[in-house]
Design an enzyme around this catalytic site. Structure first.
Site, mmCIF file in Angstrom:
data_model
loop_
_atom_site.group_PDB
_atom_site.id
_atom_site.type_symbol
_atom_site.label_atom_id
_atom_site.label_comp_id
_atom_site.label_asym_id
_atom_site.label_seq_id
_atom_site.Cartn_x
_atom_site.Cartn_y
_atom_site.Cartn_z
ATOM 1 N N CYS A 77 -6.294 -0.482 2.878
ATOM 2 C CA CYS A 77 -5.572 0.778 3.066
ATOM 3 C C CYS A 77 -4.698 1.045 1.845
ATOM 4 C CB CYS A 77 -4.712 0.715 4.323
ATOM 5 S SG CYS A 77 -3.707 2.198 4.551
ATOM 6 N N ILE A 78 -4.913 2.175 1.206
ATOM 7 C CA ILE A 78 -4.214 2.464 -0.039
ATOM 8 C C ILE A 78 -2.715 2.630 0.169
ATOM 9 C CG2 ILE A 78 -4.685 4.948 0.066
ATOM 10 C CD1 ILE A 78 -4.960 4.777 -3.070
#
Length: 130
Positions: A77-78
């Site tokens: 997840c960025i």
């Protein structure tokens, strides 16, 4: 059966080891892993900078080896990664940081990838978290 696996715990947590062993057992049993999605503190497992004590397994390295060996879709997840300092080359340049530390084989992407994985898989199995 198709599995999506989400990891929310850091690499030193017991649930990270359980998640890895579960993933290994899935493939050994002839099942498919459609995506690994690391979120919250799980993003640390995709960092090349994690150093485990000598008397403990290096789960971060084991996860990266597992993703590369089996050519899996490993997504981090960025938003969670940026908050925790896990960066690929592009994000390190964008935020003017001196180095990237996302391990080979992983990609930064949004939470929509977890939703998509849940739609593609027969089962979404998550480990760790609050």
């Amino acid at each position: 059966m198709k599995f999506a696996i989400a990891l929310f715990a850091p690499p030193h947590a017991p649930s990270s080891r359980r998640a890895l062993r579960f993933a290994e057992a899935c493939l050994a049993g002839g099942h498919e892993i459609v995506r690994l999605f690391f979120y919250q503190d799980g993003v640390h497992s995709a960092s090349v900078n994690v150093v485990a004590p000598q008397d403990e397994p290096n789960l971060s390295a084991e996860w990266s080896d597992f993703v590369r060996k089996h050519k899996l879709d490993g997504v981090v997840c960025i938003a969670a990664a940026l908050r925790r300092g896990v960066l690929n080359q592009e994000e390190a340049r964008r935020y003017e940081r001196p180095a990237a530390n996302l391990a080979e084989g992983w990609e930064l992407s949004g939470l929509g990838q977890l939703h998509e994985a849940a739609q593609m898989a027969d089962r979404l199995v998550s480990f760790g978290g609050n």
